[in-house]
Design a protein around this motif. Structure first.
Motif, PDB file in Angstrom:
ATOM      1  N   GLN B  78       0.834  -1.204   0.000  1.00  0.00           N
ATOM      2  CA  GLN B  78       0.000   0.000   0.000  1.00  0.00           C
ATOM      3  C   GLN B  78       0.869   1.254   0.000  1.00  0.00           C
ATOM      4  N   VAL B  79       1.945   1.222   0.803  1.00  0.00           N
ATOM      5  CA  VAL B  79       2.864   2.362   0.844  1.00  0.00           C
ATOM      6  C   VAL B  79       3.564   2.509  -0.502  1.00  0.00           C
ATOM      7  N   GLU B  80       3.953   1.375  -1.102  1.00  0.00           N
ATOM      8  CA  GLU B  80       4.665   1.413  -2.389  1.00  0.00           C
ATOM      9  C   GLU B  80       3.808   2.051  -3.485  1.00  0.00           C
ATOM     10  N   VAL B  81       2.513   1.716  -3.481  1.00  0.00           N
ATOM     11  CA  VAL B  81       1.608   2.298  -4.477  1.00  0.00           C
ATOM     12  C   VAL B  81       1.521   3.813  -4.303  1.00  0.00           C
ATOM     13  N   MET B  82       1.364   4.231  -3.044  1.00  0.00           N
ATOM     14  CA  MET B  82       1.293   5.670  -2.774  1.00  0.00           C
ATOM     15  C   MET B  82       2.598   6.357  -3.157  1.00  0.00           C
ATOM     16  N   ALA B  83       3.722   5.693  -2.876  1.00  0.00           N
ATOM     17  CA  ALA B  83       5.040   6.260  -3.197  1.00  0.00           C
ATOM     18  C   ALA B  83       5.222   6.381  -4.704  1.00  0.00           C
ATOM     19  N   ALA B  84       4.764   5.368  -5.449  1.00  0.00           N
ATOM     20  CA  ALA B  84       4.891   5.384  -6.908  1.00  0.00           C
ATOM     21  C   ALA B  84       4.131   6.575  -7.493  1.00  0.00           C
ATOM     22  N   LYS B  85       2.913   6.794  -6.987  1.00  0.00           N
ATOM     23  CA  LYS B  85       2.124   7.937  -7.458  1.00  0.00           C
ATOM     24  C   LYS B  85       2.879   9.231  -7.204  1.00  0.00           C
ATOM     25  N   LYS B  86       3.475   9.300  -6.019  1.00  0.00           N
ATOM     26  CA  LYS B  86       4.202  10.504  -5.624  1.00  0.00           C
ATOM     27  C   LYS B  86       5.425  10.735  -6.517  1.00  0.00           C
ATOM     28  N   THR B  87       6.197   9.687  -6.757  1.00  0.00           N
ATOM     29  CA  THR B  87       7.420   9.854  -7.556  1.00  0.00           C
ATOM     30  C   THR B  87       7.082  10.210  -9.010  1.00  0.00           C
ATOM     31  N   PHE B  88       6.004   9.641  -9.532  1.00  0.00           N
ATOM     32  CA  PHE B  88       5.590   9.985 -10.902  1.00  0.00           C
ATOM     33  C   PHE B  88       5.215  11.466 -10.967  1.00  0.00           C
ATOM     34  N   ALA B  89       4.469  11.914  -9.968  1.00  0.00           N
ATOM     35  CA  ALA B  89       4.026  13.308  -9.955  1.00  0.00           C
ATOM     36  C   ALA B  89       5.209  14.254  -9.813  1.00  0.00           C
ATOM     37  N   LYS B  90       6.225  13.804  -9.068  1.00  0.00           N
ATOM     38  CA  LYS B  90       7.360  14.697  -8.780  1.00  0.00           C
ATOM     39  C   LYS B  90       8.450  14.640  -9.845  1.00  0.00           C
ATOM     40  N   THR B  91       8.390  13.669 -10.709  1.00  0.00           N
ATOM     41  CA  THR B  91       9.419  13.543 -11.742  1.00  0.00           C
ATOM     42  C   THR B  91       9.406  14.771 -12.664  1.00  0.00           C
ATOM     43  N   ALA B  92      10.586  15.351 -12.847  1.00  0.00           N
ATOM     44  CA  ALA B  92      10.698  16.572 -13.640  1.00  0.00           C
ATOM     45  C   ALA B  92      10.560  16.272 -15.129  1.00  0.00           C
ATOM     46  N   PRO B  93      10.062  17.232 -15.910  1.00  0.00           N
ATOM     47  CA  PRO B  93       9.986  17.041 -17.360  1.00  0.00           C
ATOM     48  C   PRO B  93      11.375  16.736 -17.938  1.00  0.00           C
ATOM     49  N   GLY B  94      11.428  15.777 -18.853  1.00  0.00           N
ATOM     50  CA  GLY B  94      12.716  15.394 -19.426  1.00  0.00           C
ATOM     51  C   GLY B  94      13.308  14.165 -18.752  1.00  0.00           C
ATOM     52  N   HIS B  95      12.808  13.842 -17.546  1.00  0.00           N
ATOM     53  CA  HIS B  95      13.249  12.626 -16.856  1.00  0.00           C
ATOM     54  C   HIS B  95      12.293  11.486 -17.212  1.00  0.00           C
ATOM     55  N   PHE B  96      12.728  10.256 -16.889  1.00  0.00           N
ATOM     56  CA  PHE B  96      11.967   9.092 -17.367  1.00  0.00           C
ATOM     57  C   PHE B  96      11.094   8.428 -16.302  1.00  0.00           C
ATOM     58  N   VAL B  97       9.918   7.956 -16.759  1.00  0.00           N
ATOM     59  CA  VAL B  97       9.069   7.099 -15.925  1.00  0.00           C
ATOM     60  C   VAL B  97       8.692   5.867 -16.745  1.00  0.00           C
ATOM     61  N   LYS B  98       8.494   4.741 -16.046  1.00  0.00           N
ATOM     62  CA  LYS B  98       8.164   3.497 -16.744  1.00  0.00           C
ATOM     63  C   LYS B  98       6.660   3.268 -16.696  1.00  0.00           C
ATOM     64  N   VAL B  99       6.012   3.341 -17.858  1.00  0.00           N
ATOM     65  CA  VAL B  99       4.563   3.152 -17.953  1.00  0.00           C
ATOM     66  C   VAL B  99       4.286   1.913 -18.799  1.00  0.00           C
ATOM     67  N   ASP B 100       3.552   0.953 -18.233  1.00  0.00           N
ATOM     68  CA  ASP B 100       3.212  -0.302 -18.926  1.00  0.00           C
ATOM     69  C   ASP B 100       4.455  -0.986 -19.504  1.00  0.00           C
ATOM     70  N   GLY B 101       5.531  -1.007 -18.723  1.00  0.00           N
ATOM     71  CA  GLY B 101       6.745  -1.715 -19.134  1.00  0.00           C
ATOM     72  C   GLY B 101       7.625  -0.963 -20.115  1.00  0.00           C
ATOM     73  N   LYS B 102       7.225   0.273 -20.465  1.00  0.00           N
ATOM     74  CA  LYS B 102       8.023   1.054 -21.418  1.00  0.00           C
ATOM     75  C   LYS B 102       8.508   2.351 -20.769  1.00  0.00           C
ATOM     76  N   TRP B 103       9.746   2.700 -21.089  1.00  0.00           N
ATOM     77  CA  TRP B 103      10.286   3.957 -20.570  1.00  0.00           C
ATOM     78  C   TRP B 103       9.759   5.130 -21.383  1.00  0.00           C
ATOM     79  N   VAL B 104       9.194   6.103 -20.676  1.00  0.00           N
ATOM     80  CA  VAL B 104       8.607   7.261 -21.331  1.00  0.00           C
ATOM     81  C   VAL B 104       9.235   8.525 -20.767  1.00  0.00           C
ATOM     82  N   LYS B 105       9.603   9.441 -21.682  1.00  0.00           N
ATOM     83  CA  LYS B 105      10.149  10.722 -21.245  1.00  0.00           C
ATOM     84  C   LYS B 105       9.008  11.636 -20.851  1.00  0.00           C
ATOM     85  N   LYS B 106       9.088  12.144 -19.632  1.00  0.00           N
ATOM     86  CA  LYS B 106       7.974  12.971 -19.142  1.00  0.00           C
ATOM     87  C   LYS B 106       8.052  14.382 -19.707  1.00  0.00           C
TER      88      LYS B 106
END
Lengths: 59, 106
Positions: B78-106
């Motif tokens: 439960q904490v991990e899910v909340m943390a994942a949401k937080k890190t995605f939201a905080k990731t700066a534009p130009g940095h990468f997040v993994k969505v559905d197994g693929k790396w996407v530039k935010k």
């Protein structure tokens, strides 16, 4: 006659109070559960904010 | 003698933290690492240095997540899910997040 009236009145009053107690008990419990859950969510959310702050080594 | 030793240790600890923070930022902006949906860092382009950094950060994150879960009476996932949401939201534009197994530039 007076005795019977008092008895009937007492029975009526006690019956009423019982009914009221049963009806109010459940919604209160449910509301409390929701509130605690929400509070924990907010608390954990805030602590994660601190964990991933700008000067954090973990983010 | 003992006090100066302690001071040196503290100073060294502070410096190592800042070095780690810079290299994590560097690794992110160079597209070597990114945030995954599990609440942990993922390696995009690995090297021994990057792998070590990711491993280190993730184990520290996990320790913190476990501590948070225990303190609030909820599960680690439960904490991990909340943390994942937080890190995605905080990731700066130009940095990468993994969505559905693929790396996407935010």
């Amino acid at each position: 006659m007076k005795w019977m009236l008092t008895l009937v009145f007492a029975v009526l009053v006690s019956a009423c109070t019982h009914k009221v107690q049963v009806e109010t008990k459940e919604p209160i419990t449910i509301n409390l559960n929701v509130k605690v859950d929400h509070e924990i969510r907010v608390k954990v959310d805030k602590e994660l904010d601190d964990l991933f702050s700008d000067d954090s080594e973990l983010f | 003698m003992n006090a100066s030793k302690l001071l040196t240790t503290i100073a060294a600890a502070c410096m190592s933290f800042s070095v780690l923070a810079i290299s994590l930022d560097d690794a992110k902006s160079q597209g070597l690492v990114g945030e995954t949906a599990t609440g942990y860092l993922g390696v995009i382009k690995g090297s021994s240095e990057v792998n070590k950094l990711v491993e280190e950060v993730n184990s520290k994150r996990k320790a913190k997540y476990q501590q948070l879960a225990k303190k609030n009476g909820i599960s680690l996932s439960q904490v991990e899910v909340m943390a994942a949401k937080k890190t995605f939201a905080k990731t700066a534009p130009g940095h990468f997040v993994k969505v559905d197994g693929k790396w996407v530039k935010k």
